[in-house]
Design an enzyme around this catalytic site. Structure first.
Site, PDB file in Angstrom:
ATOM      1  CB  THR A  71      18.435  96.579  54.551  1.00 15.32           C
ATOM      2  OG1 THR A  71      19.592  95.620  54.081  1.00 15.32           O
ATOM      3  CG2 THR A  71      17.151  95.813  54.217  1.00 15.32           C
ATOM      4  CD  GLN A 183      30.956  95.638  49.438  1.00  6.10           C
ATOM      5  OE1 GLN A 183      32.080  95.891  49.652  1.00  6.10           O
ATOM      6  NE2 GLN A 183      30.193  95.024  49.910  1.00  6.10           N
ATOM      7  CB  SER A 203      25.874  99.748  54.839  1.00  2.00           C
ATOM      8  OG  SER A 203      25.855  99.047  56.150  1.00  2.00           O
ATOM      9  N   GLY A 204      27.807 101.806  56.799  1.00  2.00           N
ATOM     10  CA  GLY A 204      28.725 102.201  57.562  1.00  2.00           C
ATOM     11  C   GLY A 204      29.750 101.123  57.959  1.00  2.00           C
ATOM     12  CB  CYS A 330      22.151  88.241  53.006  1.00  2.00           C
ATOM     13  SG  CYS A 330      22.749  90.150  53.599  1.00  2.00           S
TER      14      CYS A 330
END
Length: 754
Positions: A71, A183, A203-204, A330
């Site tokens: 984000t 992804q 994103s980890g 989300c």
């Protein structure tokens, strides 16, 4: 053992990643901006991870920043691109994003477009039924675009974007290109340096690293504006002391990925997905997959089952300790149809009932085998509950009333267990298939299909139901509402149903009064009276001047405490009584206590019904709220914190525990023993109305504690009972998900039928 199949939402942390994070906290804990030895060691760790990330991502050039997650990466990229458009020579007109994009992207576009005062038009790039972008549309619009945002792979369906095709479609455009690569990490070879991608966030926690660590790739020459300014970290591109434990953990994951340890290859992952797909097809008749597998990540399946809502399926899987989702985490709390599937043009039922199953590349064969076994058990549980096509259930359903709700409209199934005869009251079209399946599975015979009035917000499905299920009455032997011509009552074994005309909401409004051996049990009152509202009387078929007299007639027939079941229940209150509504509704109290005559009541009611808005379901509101906004109490007042349960059990041995999960969930769950002293009932929420009279007859100080999987359904039950007058009703906050580990739960006995 929990079977976690929601890896697209987040993953557990890899053991070596946990070890690396702990080492960074305990040993290499220095601030990488410090110039002493401890700081230099931390800097070396960070530089090493960045170098490894470059190799994994094929990013030999460009900037690679560590930040908090995707984000922040998306926000930074969008701000950078739009800031350059604000000051650039060429004037862009459009900002484009894929119609199936994670909402973080369009929301960032709208936010920064407004904040920077650009006023550019934000458009969604259409996708086809296969979930891939319409490249012809993109090619036509790209020359006027300043920024194009697409995904490498979709988080809900797993559809892999045609990045080569997108790049070709942008050949004649100067637009910057952002590719959400969340992804893709560990699943696709991106070769960032070999493409014209300007920004790629990662994103980890989507690949076995902790939450709070991510990366942003920025191509050489791409404009950049820091989202955060401060101490000059990350080459003054991202201020803030670096998250060294997160970076170290991400480095361990990247090491495992680069060296081929811990992660399965694509062929093995595809075999695993095929096994899961076969188990799903065996478990759920008619199941459809919502995206073509050959275009998807080998770790993602998105499916829908005709006649089964995503909520029902999620509850079912969760009861079997299988964790899946309805789409993006989300948006999970909103219970809305999937925007992704709607954008793909799938039918509304598929978008509303979709379930996503996703596993990580570290899964092994034993895990997949157990997952398949659990999935098959879920299918068996549905068949045993007659909710899925298959062999008839060996067990008869409990007699009494089962409630179904569709967009606030209530439908009731009344069953006599002995004779296997039943009555359906206020059927709605959406339930025809499931009711037909349920009644056929149990071998029920329809004694009647009744409507309480001619409906204004939906068509009755009585005719379709009579045609689909064996029916005792011949066509033409019933009136417009389904009542047998000339009959004063309908007998249903030991139960008896009588009719009471209540003109007002409509000319033909009726109540059906249910009697058993003890007398009047409850009344189905349609939309004449709803919890917190009176049925509106401004329809063409309404009889507003008769409404007041009908309420007086109802009061004389049933008294103040008889349970009333409404035709609509927009607030999940389940049932009410005249005593409850008189206290809550001044207008009702006025007419029943003689303070308003029929004309005054009609006039006051007409004023309430002016300009009634649609319901939250975008359907016609069938009543105006007149209970002064009372909703059964503040939500926090009826919530019991899980930590308080052991003390409550010790202090109140007469506590009544009530499991409101449905039978197909209860059958899948393993419940340890609490002890013989604790009373526990199993009362599914769909059959709550059967137990309400008994609970209302409990001594006033008796505490009733409801629980379910997550606390949502039990909260509804507790509020409903409190509103009806039993003030010692509680819901276990968080449900079984937060049940205290040191407090065991006994199997609950089914509640007595009506």
């Amino acid at each position: 053992m929990e079977i976690y199949l929601d890896a697209n939402a987040t993953t557990p942390v890899l053991p070596q990643a946990r070890a690396a994070a702990l080492a960074a906290m305990a040993e290499d804990f220095g601030n990488p901006s410090s110039i002493h030895s401890t700081g230099l060691k931390a800097r070396a760790v960070m530089d090493g991870v960045r170098l490894r990330a470059r190799r994994v991502l094929g990013a030999s050039s460009g900037q690679l920043l560590f930040l908090s997650g995707a984000t922040e990466g998306i926000q930074t990229a969008v701000l950078s691109a739009l800031s350059s458009l604000r000051h650039g020579q060429a004037r862009a007109e459009l900002l484009l994003y894929g119609a199936t994009e994670h909402k973080a992207v369009p929301e960032a576009l709208k936010h920064w477009n407004a904040l920077l005062g650009l006023g550019l038009q934000v458009l969604a790039i259409p996708v086809g039924r296969d979930g891939r972008h319409d490249l012809a549309w993109l090619r036509a619009h790209a020359p006027r675009a300043g920024l194009v945002c697409t995904m490498a792979a979709n988080n809900e369906t797993g559809v892999i974007s045609d990045l080569d095709g997108i790049e070709a479609a942008l050949a004649d455009s100067r637009a910057l290109w952002l590719v959400d690569s969340v992804q893709a990490l560990g699943k696709l070879a991106l070769n960032l340096a070999g493409r014209r991608i300007d920004y790629a966030p990662f994103s980890g926690h989507k690949l076995y690293a902790p939450k709070g660590i991510g990366m942003l790739y920025v191509r050489d020459g791409a404009p950049f504006t820091p989202l955060m300014a401060g101490g000059g970290q990350e080459g003054a591109l991202r201020a803030g002391t670096e998250n060294m434990s997160g970076i170290a953990a991400l480095g361990a994951v990247l090491t495992a990925l680069e060296e081929g340890r811990s992660f399965q290859d694509k062929t093995t992952l595809a075999v695993y997905r095929a096994c899961l797909a076969a188990a799903l097809e065996r478990a759920f008749a008619g199941l459809v997959f919502n995206a073509p597998p050959e275009l998807c990540l080998p770790t993602t399946l998105n499916f829908s089952v005709p006649g089964l809502s995503s909520k029902l399926l999620l509850d079912l899987f969760d009861a079997a300790d299988v964790r899946v989702s309805g789409g993006s985490a989300c948006s999970a709390a909103q219970a809305m149809p999937s925007d992704v599937l709607m954008a793909m043009g799938l039918p509304a039922w598929q978008a509303a009932s979709a379930v996503r199953l996703s596993f990580g590349p570290a899964a092994d064969a034993a895990f997949i085998d157990e997952a398949c076994a659990r999935i098959r058990a879920c299918g068996d549980a549905l068949r045993q509950s007659c909710l899925s096509p298959g062999q008839p259930s060996p067990e008869l359903p409990a007699g009494g009333v089962t409630r179904f709700v569709v967009d606030g409209a209530c439908c009731y199934l009344l069953v006599d267990e002995g004779s296997k005869r039943c009555i359906v009251i206020d059927p709605v079209p959406e339930l025809t298939g499931s009711l037909t399946q349920l009644l056929s599975c149990h071998g029920h015979t329809l004694a009647a299909v009744l409507d309480t009035h001619s409906h204004g917000d939906h068509a009755s499905s009585a005719g379709d139901l009579r045609a689909a299920v064996p029916h005792l009455l011949e066509p033409g032997s019933v009136d417009a509402l389904g009542w047998p011509l000339g009959a004063e009552q309908i007998l249903l074994g030991a139960l008896r149903l009588s009719r009471l005309a209540l003109p007002g909401h409509t000319e033909d409004s009726s109540a059906y009064l249910l009697h058993d051996a003890q007398g009047l049990r409850l009344a189905f009152v349609g939309d004449t009276l709803m919890p917190g509202a009176l049925g509106r009387s401004d329809f063409a078929q309404s009889a507003p001047m008769s409404f007041g007299a009908s309420l007086l007639s109802l009061a004389r027939a049933i008294g103040p405490q008889t349970l009333l079941l409404p035709g609509h229940d927009y607030d999940d209150r389940f049932a009410t009584t005249l005593a409850t509504e008189i206290a809550a509704q001044p207008l009702l109290a006025g007419v029943l206590h003689g303070r308003l005559d029929s004309a005054g009541f009609a006039a006051a009611k007409a004023a309430l019904e002016q300009d009634l808005a649609l319901t939250e379901f975008q359907t016609l509101a069938c009543g105006a709220r007149v209970d002064e906004g009372r909703s059964g109490g503040n939500a926090s007042l009826h919530q019991l914190a899980p930590a308080a349960l052991p003390a409550l059990l010790r202090a109140h041995p007469d506590l009544l525990l009530v499991d409101v999960r449905e039978p197909y969930e209860q059958g899948l769950s393993q419940t340890p023993q609490l002890g013989p002293a604790v009373r526990c009932q199993a009362v599914p929420l769909s059959r709550l109305v059967n137990a309400l009279p008994g609970w209302l007859a409990l001594p006033p100080g008796t505490r009733v504690l409801f629980f379910c999987r997550s606390g949502n359904r039990s909260s509804q039950a507790a509020k409903a009972l409190r509103r009806l007058g039993h003030g010692q009703a509680w819901s276990l906050a968080g449900g079984l998900a937060l049940w205290p580990h040191d407090t065991d739960l006994a199997a609950c006995d089914p509640a007595l039928a009506i």
